[in-house]
Design a protein around this motif. Structure first.
Motif, mmCIF file in Angstrom:
data_model
loop_
_atom_site.group_PDB
_atom_site.id
_atom_site.type_symbol
_atom_site.label_atom_id
_atom_site.label_comp_id
_atom_site.label_asym_id
_atom_site.label_seq_id
_atom_site.Cartn_x
_atom_site.Cartn_y
_atom_site.Cartn_z
ATOM 1 N N ASP A 1 0.893 -1.179 0.433
ATOM 2 C CA ASP A 1 0.585 0.090 0.028
ATOM 3 C C ASP A 1 0.572 0.898 -0.166
ATOM 4 O O ASP A 1 1.923 1.225 0.687
ATOM 5 C CB ASP A 1 -0.560 -0.090 1.420
ATOM 6 N N GLU A 2 0.254 2.384 -0.269
ATOM 7 C CA GLU A 2 0.978 3.290 -0.478
ATOM 8 C C GLU A 2 1.145 4.112 0.559
ATOM 9 O O GLU A 2 1.928 4.724 0.777
ATOM 10 C CB GLU A 2 0.744 4.413 -1.920
ATOM 11 N N TYR A 3 0.313 3.967 1.886
ATOM 12 C CA TYR A 3 0.591 4.315 2.766
ATOM 13 C C TYR A 3 1.747 3.711 3.625
ATOM 14 O O TYR A 3 1.681 4.052 5.050
ATOM 15 C CB TYR A 3 -0.807 4.348 3.279
ATOM 16 N N HIS A 4 2.182 2.627 3.395
ATOM 17 C CA HIS A 4 3.562 2.209 4.367
ATOM 18 C C HIS A 4 4.060 3.051 4.205
ATOM 19 O O HIS A 4 4.682 3.242 3.656
ATOM 20 C CB HIS A 4 3.473 0.644 3.498
ATOM 21 N N PRO A 5 4.707 2.493 5.625
ATOM 22 C CA PRO A 5 5.746 3.563 5.667
ATOM 23 C C PRO A 5 7.093 3.041 5.134
ATOM 24 O O PRO A 5 8.136 4.741 4.789
ATOM 25 C CB PRO A 5 5.742 3.300 7.522
ATOM 26 N N ALA A 6 7.459 2.248 5.098
ATOM 27 C CA ALA A 6 8.933 1.636 3.886
ATOM 28 C C ALA A 6 8.263 2.883 2.429
ATOM 29 O O ALA A 6 9.700 2.463 2.437
ATOM 30 C CB ALA A 6 8.527 1.075 4.276
ATOM 31 N N VAL A 7 6.988 2.345 2.206
ATOM 32 C CA VAL A 7 6.602 2.871 0.704
ATOM 33 C C VAL A 7 6.591 4.131 0.597
ATOM 34 O O VAL A 7 7.426 5.052 -0.103
ATOM 35 C CB VAL A 7 5.232 2.615 0.333
ATOM 36 N N VAL A 8 6.310 4.681 1.548
ATOM 37 C CA VAL A 8 6.852 6.326 1.679
ATOM 38 C C VAL A 8 7.739 6.883 0.982
ATOM 39 O O VAL A 8 8.644 8.078 0.992
ATOM 40 C CB VAL A 8 5.945 6.938 2.572
ATOM 41 N N GLU A 9 8.482 6.426 2.670
ATOM 42 C CA GLU A 9 10.460 6.727 1.718
ATOM 43 C C GLU A 9 10.872 6.410 0.885
ATOM 44 O O GLU A 9 11.670 6.798 0.323
ATOM 45 C CB GLU A 9 11.428 5.626 3.443
ATOM 46 N N SER A 10 10.499 5.508 0.243
ATOM 47 C CA SER A 10 10.643 4.835 -1.056
ATOM 48 C C SER A 10 10.242 6.079 -1.687
ATOM 49 O O SER A 10 11.508 5.896 -3.022
ATOM 50 C CB SER A 10 10.733 3.551 -1.491
ATOM 51 N N TYR A 11 9.800 6.614 -1.778
ATOM 52 C CA TYR A 11 8.857 7.234 -2.898
ATOM 53 C C TYR A 11 10.609 8.482 -2.972
ATOM 54 O O TYR A 11 10.585 9.044 -4.432
ATOM 55 C CB TYR A 11 8.188 8.486 -3.189
ATOM 56 N N LEU A 12 10.973 8.363 -1.649
ATOM 57 C CA LEU A 12 11.827 9.914 -2.142
ATOM 58 C C LEU A 12 13.375 9.349 -2.461
ATOM 59 O O LEU A 12 13.991 9.871 -3.072
ATOM 60 C CB LEU A 12 12.257 10.634 -0.431
ATOM 61 N N ALA A 13 13.426 7.691 -1.896
ATOM 62 C CA ALA A 13 14.658 7.670 -2.561
ATOM 63 C C ALA A 13 14.905 7.462 -3.805
ATOM 64 O O ALA A 13 16.224 7.327 -4.254
ATOM 65 C CB ALA A 13 14.685 6.039 -2.044
ATOM 66 N N VAL A 14 13.614 6.737 -4.804
ATOM 67 C CA VAL A 14 14.027 6.759 -6.320
ATOM 68 C C VAL A 14 14.362 8.299 -6.801
ATOM 69 O O VAL A 14 15.371 8.271 -7.486
ATOM 70 C CB VAL A 14 12.421 6.494 -7.033
ATOM 71 N N PRO A 15 13.496 9.066 -6.556
ATOM 72 C CA PRO A 15 13.956 10.703 -7.038
ATOM 73 C C PRO A 15 15.623 10.716 -6.734
ATOM 74 O O PRO A 15 16.608 11.426 -7.445
ATOM 75 C CB PRO A 15 12.941 11.478 -7.091
ATOM 76 N N HIS A 16 15.872 10.299 -5.785
ATOM 77 C CA HIS A 16 17.322 10.080 -4.922
ATOM 78 C C HIS A 16 18.079 9.705 -5.808
ATOM 79 O O HIS A 16 19.607 10.572 -6.277
ATOM 80 C CB HIS A 16 17.222 10.632 -3.670
ATOM 81 N N THR A 17 17.355 8.997 -6.251
ATOM 82 C CA THR A 17 19.210 7.660 -6.605
ATOM 83 C C THR A 17 19.372 8.454 -8.974
ATOM 84 O O THR A 17 19.726 8.469 -8.945
ATOM 85 C CB THR A 17 18.615 6.233 -6.319
ATOM 86 N N LEU A 18 17.745 8.642 -8.848
ATOM 87 C CA LEU A 18 17.939 9.236 -10.397
ATOM 88 C C LEU A 18 18.543 10.684 -9.843
ATOM 89 O O LEU A 18 19.575 10.486 -11.483
ATOM 90 C CB LEU A 18 16.550 9.934 -10.580
#
Length: 464
Positions: free
Chosen positions: A98-115
């Motif tokens: 689910d998009e509201y899962h804490p780990a998923v929310v943190e991954s939202y920022l991790a992806v553009p940061h890696t890009l």
């Protein structure tokens, strides 16, 4: 062993041995995933990144430990400068959970940061914009849900679904909260033992109130039964009815005693235990005697009465023989019926005595019973008021815990949103600086192109 700083080799051998001997069932798989997750995090802290990769990649995709394992797996790959590989676990995490899962929310920022680290600026900008829009919606929605009314309704729905749950082992179902937006935001809260214990206490209070209500209802039924029985007993007239029955029983007893006297007199009778037909025939034989006697008095020389007398004696003998032959069985049947009648009479007498005793006890039992029932009802009402107050306090405790968690989550999401906006501002600023630095001085008066337009053009070229 990890907290006490054992050697890595000892920890690794212990982990491998534990995983090898775990059973192949649901519980064994969950424990295996938990061991791998903890071991992977410990390996990351010890800078054993390759070993951490092995631990994280061995975690299954169907347990509660999968989201944090995928999140840490991406960060671990990022620490090894494997930028493209790091995005894959986060993409899987966002697709599975689910998009509201804490780990998923943190991954939202991790992806553009890696890009951004791989100089995919345009993709990073687009990803940051999507994250900004999503986080903005989540923050606004979270602020609306983080109210006492909405949290109270959330707990009320949970209590309604669990009101049929009884005590004991079935209380493990209490962690199944209703599927709502509050539950989606409070996923991390539902894993905390303290919150689950408070939920169990609220459920216990609900069960206590339900039991008190059921006891109060049953006491009300007892009061109704009490009044009905008392009215029926008073309308029945038990004392008068028992006196009448005892009088009838005495009449029956006198009749039985008379029958007993007749049985004693029967033994001294010539035609004892004769039947009705026998008595009719005996009566006929007796009626013949006066006629024969009269004929004898007026007898003539030509009239011989000897055949009549002989026939009478013969009939009398046959009658006696018939009666005496049936006498033992008739005597036995009569005495048996008499004993059965005496036994039934004795039972009736005992029943009357017991009924009178029960009537006396019933009269004494009614005394004070309504007052006792009323005292119990008053006590239950007082306890219900106390438990209701405890329920309100417990609801406040759970509501405060949920509000504190959602407030912290709001702060975290707001921080993520600020980081996304700062990253966007920085990328826009870097793009503008590059454009101004590359243009001639003569064209400095021309308006700068929009950063978003330039990034969109560059994205289109990369797509081509």
């Amino acid at each position: 062993m990890q907290r006490q700083n054992y050697r890595s080799r000892d920890i690794e051998s212990t982990v491998d041995e534990a995983i090898y001997y775990l059973p192949e069932d649901e519980e064994g798989t969950a424990l295996r995933d938990r061991i791998l997750l903890i071991s992977g995090i410990a390996a990351m802290e010890r800078d054993k990144l390759v070993m951490a990769n092995r631990y994280f990649s061995d975690v299954t995709l169907e347990s509660v430990f999968t989201p944090p394992a995928l999140l840490h797996y991406g960060w671990n790959l990022l620490a090894q400068w494997r930028y493209e590989d790091a995005i894959q676990p986060w993409r899987i995490l966002q697709q599975l959970y689910d998009e509201y899962h804490p780990a998923v929310v943190e991954s939202y920022l991790a992806v553009p940061h890696t890009l951004e680290l791989v100089d995919a600026v345009n993709q990073s900008v687009l990803a940051y914009e999507r994250v900004e829009d999503r986080l903005s919606v989540m923050v606004d929605e979270l602020k609306q849900l983080n109210q006492r009314d909405s949290l109270g309704a959330w707990l009320g729905e949970w209590r309604e679904e669990n009101q049929q749950e009884d005590w004991g082992w079935q209380r493990q179902k209490l962690t199944d909260l209703p599927q709502s937006q509050v539950t989606r935001f409070a996923q991390g809260l539902l894993k905390e033992e303290a919150f689950n214990q408070e939920l169990a206490r609220l459920h216990d209070l609900d069960r206590i109130r339900a039991d008190l209500a059921r006891a109060l209802y049953q006491l009300g039924l007892w009061q109704d039964v009490l009044e009905q029985r008392r009215s029926n007993l008073e309308a029945l007239g038990g004392e008068a009815l028992l006196d009448e029955l005892e009088a009838r029983q005495m009449d029956v007893l006198r009749d039985i005693l008379a029958v007993q006297d007749r049985l004693l007199d029967e033994d001294e009778t010539v035609f004892s235990f004769a039947s009705k037909a026998d008595e009719v025939r005996i009566s006929r034989l007796r009626n013949v005697v006066p006629a024969v006697t009269a004929l004898q008095k007026i007898g003539t020389p030509t009239r011989d009465l000897a055949p009549y007398k002989e026939r009478w004696r013969r009939m009398r003998g046959l009658q006696l023989w018939s009666i005496y032959e049936a006498q033992p069985q008739r005597k036995w049947d009569t005495e048996r019926d008499h004993m059965i009648l005496r036994s039934e009479t004795d039972k009736l007498f005992r029943q009357l005595e017991n009924t009178r005793t029960s009537l006396i006890w019933a009269d004494s039992y009614w005394q004070g019973f309504p007052e006792r029932v009323q005292q119990l009802k008053t006590r239950i009402v007082e306890l219900d008021v106390i438990v209701a107050d405890l329920q309100q306090e417990q609801e406040s405790v759970l509501t405060d815990m949920a509000r504190d968690y959602l407030t912290e989550l709001d702060e975290r999401l707001t921080l993520y949103l600020a980081q996304a906006r700062l990253a966007l501002a920085r990328l826009y600023d870097d793009s503008l600086q590059q454009e101004f630095g590359s243009e001639p001085v003569a064209s400095s008066a021309e308006p700068a192109r929009d950063v978003k337009a330039s990034t969109s053009e560059q994205t289109g070229k990369e797509a081509e």
